[in-house]
Scaffold this active site. Structure first.
Site, PDB file in Angstrom:
ATOM      1  N   LYS A 106      23.783  49.884  13.203  1.00  0.00           N
ATOM      2  CA  LYS A 106      23.119  51.174  13.032  1.00  0.00           C
ATOM      3  C   LYS A 106      24.142  52.150  12.464  1.00  0.00           C
ATOM      4  O   LYS A 106      25.080  52.542  13.140  1.00  0.00           O
ATOM      5  CB  LYS A 106      22.620  51.667  14.386  1.00  0.00           C
ATOM      6  CG  LYS A 106      21.688  52.831  14.269  1.00  0.00           C
ATOM      7  CD  LYS A 106      20.908  52.992  15.567  1.00  0.00           C
ATOM      8  CE  LYS A 106      19.767  53.957  15.392  1.00  0.00           C
ATOM      9  NZ  LYS A 106      20.104  55.336  15.523  1.00  0.00           N
ATOM     10  N   THR A 142      18.582  27.928  27.594  1.00  0.00           N
ATOM     11  CA  THR A 142      19.034  28.598  26.367  1.00  0.00           C
ATOM     12  C   THR A 142      20.556  28.572  26.387  1.00  0.00           C
ATOM     13  O   THR A 142      21.170  28.565  27.465  1.00  0.00           O
ATOM     14  CB  THR A 142      18.553  30.058  26.317  1.00  0.00           C
ATOM     15  OG1 THR A 142      19.097  30.739  27.449  1.00  0.00           O
ATOM     16  CG2 THR A 142      17.042  30.155  26.336  1.00  0.00           C
ATOM     17  N   GLU A 175      12.914  28.520  23.434  1.00  0.00           N
ATOM     18  CA  GLU A 175      11.631  28.934  24.023  1.00  0.00           C
ATOM     19  C   GLU A 175      10.433  28.462  23.205  1.00  0.00           C
ATOM     20  O   GLU A 175       9.295  28.559  23.660  1.00  0.00           O
ATOM     21  CB  GLU A 175      11.574  30.466  24.139  1.00  0.00           C
ATOM     22  CG  GLU A 175      12.518  31.057  25.180  1.00  0.00           C
ATOM     23  CD  GLU A 175      13.897  31.367  24.628  1.00  0.00           C
ATOM     24  OE1 GLU A 175      14.291  30.769  23.596  1.00  0.00           O
ATOM     25  OE2 GLU A 175      14.583  32.213  25.215  1.00  0.00           O
ATOM     26  N   TRP A 212      19.538  51.120   9.325  1.00  0.00           N
ATOM     27  CA  TRP A 212      19.867  49.817   9.903  1.00  0.00           C
ATOM     28  C   TRP A 212      20.421  48.918   8.805  1.00  0.00           C
ATOM     29  O   TRP A 212      19.896  48.883   7.695  1.00  0.00           O
ATOM     30  CB  TRP A 212      18.614  49.161  10.487  1.00  0.00           C
ATOM     31  CG  TRP A 212      18.054  49.893  11.663  1.00  0.00           C
ATOM     32  CD1 TRP A 212      17.038  50.804  11.648  1.00  0.00           C
ATOM     33  CD2 TRP A 212      18.479  49.799  13.012  1.00  0.00           C
ATOM     34  NE1 TRP A 212      16.809  51.266  12.909  1.00  0.00           N
ATOM     35  CE2 TRP A 212      17.674  50.666  13.778  1.00  0.00           C
ATOM     36  CE3 TRP A 212      19.475  49.052  13.675  1.00  0.00           C
ATOM     37  CZ2 TRP A 212      17.822  50.821  15.152  1.00  0.00           C
ATOM     38  CZ3 TRP A 212      19.608  49.193  15.045  1.00  0.00           C
ATOM     39  CH2 TRP A 212      18.796  50.067  15.770  1.00  0.00           C
TER      40      TRP A 212
HETATM   41  P1  ADP Z   1      20.520  30.993  21.708  1.00  0.00           P
HETATM   42  O1  ADP Z   1      19.530  32.111  21.964  1.00  0.00           O
HETATM   43  O2  ADP Z   1      21.410  30.812  22.864  1.00  0.00           O
HETATM   44  O3  ADP Z   1      21.256  31.087  20.388  1.00  0.00           O
HETATM   45  P2  ADP Z   1      18.606  29.184  20.595  1.00  0.00           P
HETATM   46  O4  ADP Z   1      19.219  27.986  20.005  1.00  0.00           O
HETATM   47  O5  ADP Z   1      17.312  29.081  21.277  1.00  0.00           O
HETATM   48  O6  ADP Z   1      19.632  29.704  21.629  1.00  0.00           O
HETATM   49  O7  ADP Z   1      18.552  30.286  19.456  1.00  0.00           O
HETATM   50  C1  ADP Z   1      17.386  30.840  18.911  1.00  0.00           C
HETATM   51  C2  ADP Z   1      17.783  31.919  17.941  1.00  0.00           C
HETATM   52  O8  ADP Z   1      18.519  31.381  16.852  1.00  0.00           O
HETATM   53  C3  ADP Z   1      16.626  32.632  17.278  1.00  0.00           C
HETATM   54  O9  ADP Z   1      16.084  33.639  18.094  1.00  0.00           O
HETATM   55  C4  ADP Z   1      17.294  33.207  16.036  1.00  0.00           C
HETATM   56  O10 ADP Z   1      17.992  34.405  16.328  1.00  0.00           O
HETATM   57  C5  ADP Z   1      18.298  32.152  15.681  1.00  0.00           C
HETATM   58  N1  ADP Z   1      17.779  31.297  14.605  1.00  0.00           N
HETATM   59  C6  ADP Z   1      17.231  30.079  14.718  1.00  0.00           C
HETATM   60  N2  ADP Z   1      16.905  29.583  13.504  1.00  0.00           N
HETATM   61  C7  ADP Z   1      17.245  30.520  12.594  1.00  0.00           C
HETATM   62  C8  ADP Z   1      17.161  30.615  11.162  1.00  0.00           C
HETATM   63  N3  ADP Z   1      16.677  29.637  10.411  1.00  0.00           N
HETATM   64  N4  ADP Z   1      17.602  31.746  10.587  1.00  0.00           N
HETATM   65  C9  ADP Z   1      18.113  32.760  11.332  1.00  0.00           C
HETATM   66  N5  ADP Z   1      18.227  32.722  12.665  1.00  0.00           N
HETATM   67  C10 ADP Z   1      17.805  31.625  13.296  1.00  0.00           C
END
Ligand code: ADP
Length: 537
Positions: free
Chosen positions: A437, A181, A327, A442
């Site tokens: 918050k 990640t 993941e 929220w």
């Molecule tokens: P990191 O956790 O380091 O950013 P990832 O690339 O795995 O690595 O990121 C996944 C996260 O990216 C998701 O849990 C979400 O928060 C965000 N995300 C991915 N796609 C979208 C989307 N279309 N809209 C909003 N958030 C998104």
């Protein structure tokens, strides 16, 4: 009664063999660091990936050994995407935008034995190498670049392999690749994908109601091949025989638009910050580029603002909004309009497309609060949980954080706050850590940001929680103004106030030069929170 079907392993090898047989003449185009174009075909790819597979085995790579890549998107990286796993190795794509110490930590954690590295990244690699050990360093370079000491040339290396060597038989449960990640929240954690997960993920990416990758497409992944496997596109493209265009290190808007036009790209994919830059370039010179009409742009990694979707529509280009995570390999949901949308107004259609969409087959979703599943009413927020055929069941060991990410009944907690509606459509309102918050309410930072970004003078905006003596936290908007444009805090406040409840309107609009970004191009909100934590209201 027992099923009477054959047992057939769902492996990358099967997809690879088929592509070599069926799509020999289809092109794989890469742009080199000097911007010259390299043209190869699937026949070349088939031969070269087999050579790489054979060379790796002859060099002592055993089943399950990790082979790292530190590369931009180009044909050799694609060869590694297949050549390593079909030889029973495990592809480990290192993120070249991380700090060298972090790359070294990840490579050591994954126990990478060999590495394939771009010569243009050699200065970075030297810093990594000081802290991590690789038995063999293979360098991808053009003939005029010197071979660094202690390294093997990629072309010379694959020449030691024989494309006729038989490929090992694999089980669908064997490891194919590992990805860490990007660490937007917390320490990098490794996810190890099986052949089965990637095979099924590729099939899903080919469905018309998800990304619809097809052999009629020309696909350009702007998303780096080290970011969640370039969202699985290299695998899906080879599965269907799509023409592939790989942009190398030059990712500026003009460079990309030029490549879209020249190669007649029909589908590209990247994070919103990339697309915002491209939209601005198109808006500035609408007639300059002749792009494929209805070209699809897959946007994910962070929320696609509605204003961006509308903006691209004006140029005849179609944003496809998708959600996923490292993941989840990463494809989880895709936002495509269903048949009922025909009866909707334009505004309703755009609002829907700005949501993250519905789950892919073999992916299940639920939104949970402390009291159990939240109703699917489109308004009650809960944490998104997911399970499915390509969802991680654990992180690569040893890992001292993250065990609490899985529920007792086998779901993965995403850390994303969402609403689900009756049609199963997901709307991400925030990451748990980014929610604001304020006095018991929220506030979704994403909603507020997406409104601000709709202002014509705004280039980028990030909304963060800042401690407040009375309200606990209040929103602060950090705004980057487009070059040559001007706007005041009062004007922005009035612009968003029309569409938000009063308590959601940021108390402060501060103008900054650039929003800090993560290694995958997302807003680094933790850095902004640190910068503004002592803001005086
Ligand atoms: P990191 O956790 O380091 O950013 P990832 O690339 O795995 O690595 O990121 C996944 C996260 O990216 C998701 O849990 C979400 O928060 C965000 N995300 C991915 N796609 C979208 C989307 N279309 N809209 C909003 N958030 C998104």
């Amino acid at each position: 009664m027992q099923p009477t079907m054959m047992r057939y392993e769902l492996t990358l090898t099967s997809l690879f063999r088929r592509a070599g047989e069926l799509y020999a003449g289809t092109e794989i185009v890469s742009r080199n660091p000097d911007k010259s174009i390299d043209r190869k075909t699937y026949a070349d790819f088939d031969r070269r990936a087999r050579q790489l597979a054979s060379a790796l085995r002859r060099a002592g790579m055993n089943k399950g050994d990790r082979v790292a890549t530190l590369c931009w998107n180009h044909h050799a990286h694609l060869e590694a995407y297949f050549g390593i796993p079909i030889a029973a190795g495990v592809l480990h794509t290192l993120n070249l935008r991380l700090h060298p110490d972090e790359i070294a930590f990840i490579a050591t954690h994954a126990r990478d034995r060999f590495i394939i590295v771009d010569s243009v990244l050699w200065p970075l690699f030297e810093k990594v190498r000081a802290k991590a050990h690789f038995e063999k360093v293979i360098v991808v370079r053009s003939a005029d670049q010197p071979l660094p000491g202690g390294a093997v040339d990629y072309e010379a290396f694959i020449a030691t392999g024989d494309p006729g060597d038989p490929l090992p038989a694999l089980s669908e449960d064997d490891a194919l690749g590992v990805c860490y990640t990007s660490g937007t929240t917390g320490k990098p954690k490794g996810v190890c994908y099986s052949h089965r997960a990637i095979a099924l993920h590729s099939l899903a990416a080919g469905l018309a109601d998800t990304l619809g990758v097809s052999r009629r497409d020309t696909v350009l992944p702007v998303v780096p091949m080290f970011h969640a496997n370039a969202w699985g596109l290299p695998f899906a493209c080879v599965m269907v025989g799509a023409k592939i265009v790989l942009p190398g290190p030059h990712l500026g808007a003009a460079d990309l638009l030029d490549l879209f036009e020249r190669e007649r790209v029909t589908m590209a994919a990247g994070v919103p910050t990339i697309w915002l830059g491209i939209l601005q370039a198109l808006d500035a010179e609408p007639a300059r580029y002749a792009l494929t009409r209805e070209m699809r742009m897959v946007v994910g990694g962070a929320a696609a603002p509605e204003s961006m979707i509308r903006g691209f529509d004006k140029h005849g280009l179609r944003v496809v909004h998708a959600w996923g995570m490292t993941e989840t390999a990463p494809l989880g949901t895709v936002s495509n309009l269903g048949p009922d949308a025909d009866a909707w107004s334009d505004d309703e259609r755009y609002a829907q497309r700005a949501k993250q969409g519905i789950a892919s087959p073999f992916i299940e979703l639920r939104a949970m609060s402390d009291r159990g599943p939240v109703p699917r009413d489109g308004t009650t927020p809960g944490e998104l949980e997911v399970r499915g055929a390509w969802v991680a069941a654990s992180y690569v060991e040893p890992c001292d954080e993250g065990a609490d990410k899985w529920t007792d009944d086998g779901w993965f907690r995403t850390g994303d706050v969402v609403t689900l509606d009756a049609s199963g459509c997901v709307k991400i309102t925030d990451r748990t850590k980014d929610l604001i918050k304020s006095g018991g309410e929220w506030i979704s930072s994403v909603d507020v940001e997406n409104l601000i970004i709709g202002h014509p003078a705004v280039k980028e905006a990030a909304v963060i929680a800042v401690p407040h003596p009375k309200w606990d936290e209040r929103p602060l908007a950090a705004v980057v103004v487009k070059e040559g444009a001007t706007v005041t805090a009062e004007a922005l406040r009035a612009f968003v106030a029309a569409k938000l409840a009063k308590y959601q309107v940021p108390d402060a609009f501060v103008f900054i030069d650039a929003i800090p970004k993560t290694s995958t191009g997302k807003f680094q909100k933790s850095e902004l929170r640190e910068r503004f934590k002592n803001h005086v209201w």
